[in-house]
Write a protein that holds these residues in place. Structure first.
Motif, PDB file in Angstrom:
ATOM      1  N   TYR A 125       3.237  -3.712  13.619  1.00 19.57           N
ATOM      2  CA  TYR A 125       4.102  -3.120  12.597  1.00 19.57           C
ATOM      3  C   TYR A 125       5.566  -3.099  13.029  1.00 19.57           C
ATOM      4  O   TYR A 125       5.885  -2.826  14.200  1.00 19.57           O
ATOM      5  CB  TYR A 125       3.680  -1.675  12.300  1.00 19.57           C
ATOM      6  CG  TYR A 125       2.315  -1.533  11.681  1.00 19.57           C
ATOM      7  CD1 TYR A 125       2.160  -1.419  10.301  1.00 19.57           C
ATOM      8  CD2 TYR A 125       1.173  -1.508  12.473  1.00 19.57           C
ATOM      9  CE1 TYR A 125       0.898  -1.281   9.732  1.00 19.57           C
ATOM     10  CE2 TYR A 125      -0.093  -1.366  11.913  1.00 19.57           C
ATOM     11  CZ  TYR A 125      -0.219  -1.248  10.552  1.00 19.57           C
ATOM     12  OH  TYR A 125      -1.468  -1.106   9.987  1.00 19.57           O
ATOM     13  N   TRP A 145      -1.777   2.025  15.449  1.00 21.35           N
ATOM     14  CA  TRP A 145      -0.763   1.065  15.022  1.00 21.35           C
ATOM     15  C   TRP A 145      -0.030   0.533  16.245  1.00 21.35           C
ATOM     16  O   TRP A 145       0.392   1.301  17.114  1.00 21.35           O
ATOM     17  CB  TRP A 145       0.246   1.714  14.095  1.00 21.35           C
ATOM     18  CG  TRP A 145      -0.220   1.915  12.686  1.00 21.35           C
ATOM     19  CD1 TRP A 145      -1.502   1.912  12.225  1.00 21.35           C
ATOM     20  CD2 TRP A 145       0.622   2.160  11.554  1.00 21.35           C
ATOM     21  NE1 TRP A 145      -1.522   2.156  10.874  1.00 21.35           N
ATOM     22  CE2 TRP A 145      -0.232   2.300  10.435  1.00 21.35           C
ATOM     23  CE3 TRP A 145       1.990   2.269  11.376  1.00 21.35           C
ATOM     24  CZ2 TRP A 145       0.262   2.548   9.159  1.00 21.35           C
ATOM     25  CZ3 TRP A 145       2.487   2.519  10.107  1.00 21.35           C
ATOM     26  CH2 TRP A 145       1.634   2.652   9.008  1.00 21.35           C
ATOM     27  N   SER A 161       2.920  -6.757   9.932  1.00 20.16           N
ATOM     28  CA  SER A 161       3.104  -5.819   8.814  1.00 20.16           C
ATOM     29  C   SER A 161       4.501  -5.211   8.828  1.00 20.16           C
ATOM     30  O   SER A 161       5.065  -4.952   9.899  1.00 20.16           O
ATOM     31  CB  SER A 161       2.055  -4.706   8.879  1.00 20.16           C
ATOM     32  OG  SER A 161       0.749  -5.225   8.720  1.00 20.16           O
ATOM     33  N   LYS A 212       1.215  -5.455   4.303  1.00 13.91           N
ATOM     34  CA  LYS A 212       0.329  -5.899   5.371  1.00 13.91           C
ATOM     35  C   LYS A 212       0.626  -7.346   5.793  1.00 13.91           C
ATOM     36  O   LYS A 212       0.854  -8.226   4.960  1.00 13.91           O
ATOM     37  CB  LYS A 212      -1.130  -5.804   4.920  1.00 13.91           C
ATOM     38  CG  LYS A 212      -1.705  -4.396   4.985  1.00 13.91           C
ATOM     39  CD  LYS A 212      -1.895  -3.956   6.435  1.00 13.91           C
ATOM     40  CE  LYS A 212      -2.683  -2.644   6.520  1.00 13.91           C
ATOM     41  NZ  LYS A 212      -2.893  -2.242   7.924  1.00 13.91           N
ATOM     42  N   VAL A 263       3.399   0.098   2.789  1.00  9.79           N
ATOM     43  CA  VAL A 263       3.028  -0.848   3.841  1.00  9.79           C
ATOM     44  C   VAL A 263       2.785  -2.227   3.239  1.00  9.79           C
ATOM     45  O   VAL A 263       1.968  -2.383   2.331  1.00  9.79           O
ATOM     46  CB  VAL A 263       1.764  -0.386   4.589  1.00  9.79           C
ATOM     47  CG1 VAL A 263       1.407  -1.381   5.699  1.00  9.79           C
ATOM     48  CG2 VAL A 263       1.952   1.016   5.162  1.00  9.79           C
ATOM     49  N   GLU A 294       0.872  -1.173   0.000  1.00  8.93           N
ATOM     50  CA  GLU A 294       0.000   0.000   0.000  1.00  8.93           C
ATOM     51  C   GLU A 294       0.909   1.222   0.000  1.00  8.93           C
ATOM     52  O   GLU A 294       1.559   1.520   1.008  1.00  8.93           O
ATOM     53  CB  GLU A 294      -0.902   0.002   1.229  1.00  8.93           C
ATOM     54  CG  GLU A 294      -1.835  -1.192   1.326  1.00  8.93           C
ATOM     55  CD  GLU A 294      -2.629  -1.225   2.617  1.00  8.93           C
ATOM     56  OE1 GLU A 294      -2.509  -0.253   3.412  1.00  8.93           O
ATOM     57  OE2 GLU A 294      -3.348  -2.201   2.851  1.00  8.93           O
ATOM     58  N   PRO A 349      -2.102  -8.019  11.063  1.00  5.14           N
ATOM     59  CA  PRO A 349      -1.735  -6.813  10.309  1.00  5.14           C
ATOM     60  C   PRO A 349      -1.641  -5.558  11.156  1.00  5.14           C
ATOM     61  O   PRO A 349      -1.043  -4.572  10.722  1.00  5.14           O
ATOM     62  CB  PRO A 349      -2.849  -6.698   9.268  1.00  5.14           C
ATOM     63  CG  PRO A 349      -4.003  -7.420   9.869  1.00  5.14           C
ATOM     64  CD  PRO A 349      -3.408  -8.557  10.644  1.00  5.14           C
TER      65      PRO A 349
END
Length: 438
Positions: free
Chosen positions: A110, A187, A159, A102, A100, A74, A107
């Motif tokens: 991070y 996140w 992710s 995922k 990103v 993304e 997901p």
């Protein structure tokens, strides 16, 4: 800090390290240098010069990488308007590029690799003069692009984010915008690896060395409350922040997977009087460290292009060792993969054992998204004057364990999550001082 019975994923980590290409990194650095200057206040309309052209090229490159993996990234610009600042007095849109990848099962967790788009010369407000920024920091952005090329060939549980951040030289604004946005969006950031100058091997100190790198990490967390500081005074944790234990994790990755690379864990947020884009993430409470070369050459940093008394000044391509940049990029890529394949660090880790012969640690159960991933947990401990974890015991898939006849007063302790494939999370020191968050 890693299990001895790793199976297929260990070979995958070796494959990842070997897949990083110094030729592709060189190509990307040369392209970034070709934009003349990437100063935050520079040209934005030209297709060939200035920060605008550079960020559009970076975004297009991430999109090309994504196209090769079926759209697995993304890719987007991330921006905000900054004004009224010492180095950005007038309203300016600070625009970063975020890609990103995922995670497949978790997901919302991070890990991040970042580099800085912008460059500068001697006058930090000079947005017109040529500022190649070959090492500072085209090397870091090229590393993020190359890590994306390699890691998008795999799928991970968590992710992975590749970030080219803007506005660093003007006040760490790209990092501030991203860290704030990550927190607002909920996140669960477990690691930020900020790469700022990963291409120079010859220092102003006369040393040339392509076998070492530095890991800078904060000690106590900036977000620590007065009550948490009071508790830490009695229980320890000054050298066991999540960022410090992230650095220990990266140090072990280097020893295990990156040939001819030793990392120096620097017990300091950054170099004296200087800063980097990991700091805004630390300010928001996230684990974040700076990865960089060991021997800096100050004649090649923040300098007008010129020659004086036989000395050449300026951050040009001649100051970049592309093989070394690839080595540090491989360190990032393997670290990101290992953490994204492993479960997240344990949460709510607690310890007890005062006036007892044994030490008991406990932690919260994993999230539902990780129940199929987790094998169990490993407890680590070390003497209090030692930099790395010395002893460990795998304790199974439990929520509490007592180390018999291991006295709490004599060691520091921590807990890591262990996946079914044997890969582990960073170690978590008990209490608020060491927490990676929920």
């Amino acid at each position: 800090m890693f299990s001895d019975d790793l199976r297929g994923d260990e070979q995958q980590l070796h494959n990842i390290a070997a897949s990083v290409s110094s030729e592709r990194i060189e190509r990307d650095i040369r392209k970034l240098v070709s934009f003349g200057t990437r100063h935050t206040l520079s040209e934005t309309e030209s297709d060939t010069r200035g920060i605008g052209a550079a960020r559009r090229w970076i975004k297009a490159e991430f999109e090309r990488i994504s196209a090769k993996c079926g759209g697995c990234l993304e890719v987007r610009f991330q921006s905000d308007v900054v004004e009224g600042e010492k180095r950005i007095p007038d309203a300016t849109e600070v625009v970063s590029v975020i890609a990103v990848q995922k995670g497949q099962t978790d997901p919302g967790r991070y890990v991040v690799m970042s580099g800085d788009i912008d460059s500068r010369v001697s006058d930090v407000m000079d947005a017109v003069s040529d500022a190649p920024g070959a090492n500072d920091n085209a090397s870091g952005v090229a590393g993020a692009l190359e890590a994306a090329r390699v890691l998008t060939q795999y799928q991970f549980h968590g992710s992975v984010v590749y970030a080219a951040l803007a506005g660093e030289e003007q006040g760490l604004f790209g990092g501030k915008i991203m860290a704030r946005k990550a927190k607002e969006d909920g996140w669960r950031v477990k690691a930020v690896l900020n790469n700022d100058m990963i291409g120079n091997i010859s220092g102003i100190n006369g040393v040339t060395n392509n076998t070492t790198a530095r890991l800078f990490s904060e000690g106590t967390r900036k977000t620590e409350t007065a009550e948490e500081a009071r508790i830490r005074r009695f229980t320890g944790g000054e050298v066991d922040s999540p960022s410090r234990n992230l650095a220990r994790y990266i140090d072990q990755i280097a020893d295990r997977y990156i040939p001819n690379l030793n990392t120096m864990m620097i017990y300091r947020l950054d170099r004296f009087g200087r800063g980097g884009h990991h700091r805004p993430f630390n300010d928001e409470g996230f684990a974040a460290i700076r990865i960089m070369e060991t021997n800096e050459h100050y004649d090649r940093q923040h300098q007008d292009l010129r020659t004086e008394n036989g000395t050449e000044y300026g951050d040009t391509l001649s100051g970049v060792d592309f093989d070394y940049a690839a080595k540090l990029t491989a360190l990032n890529a393997v670290s990101l993969a290992s953490m994204a394949w492993a479960p997240g660090p344990p949460s709510n880790v607690e310890i007890k054992g005062a006036v007892k012969p044994s030490t008991t640690l406990s932690w919260a159960p994993v999230r539902d998204s990780e129940k199929e991933l987790i094998r169990g947990y490993r407890i680590y401990w070390r003497y209090t004057d030692q930099p790395q974890w010395q002893f460990s015991r795998y304790v199974g898939n439990v929520k509490e364990f007592t180390l018999e006849n291991v006295v709490i007063d004599n060691y520091f302790f921590g807990v890591a999550s262990v996946a079914k494939n044997g890969l582990e999370s960073p170690v978590v020191f008990p209490g608020a001082a060491g927490s990676f968050g929920e």
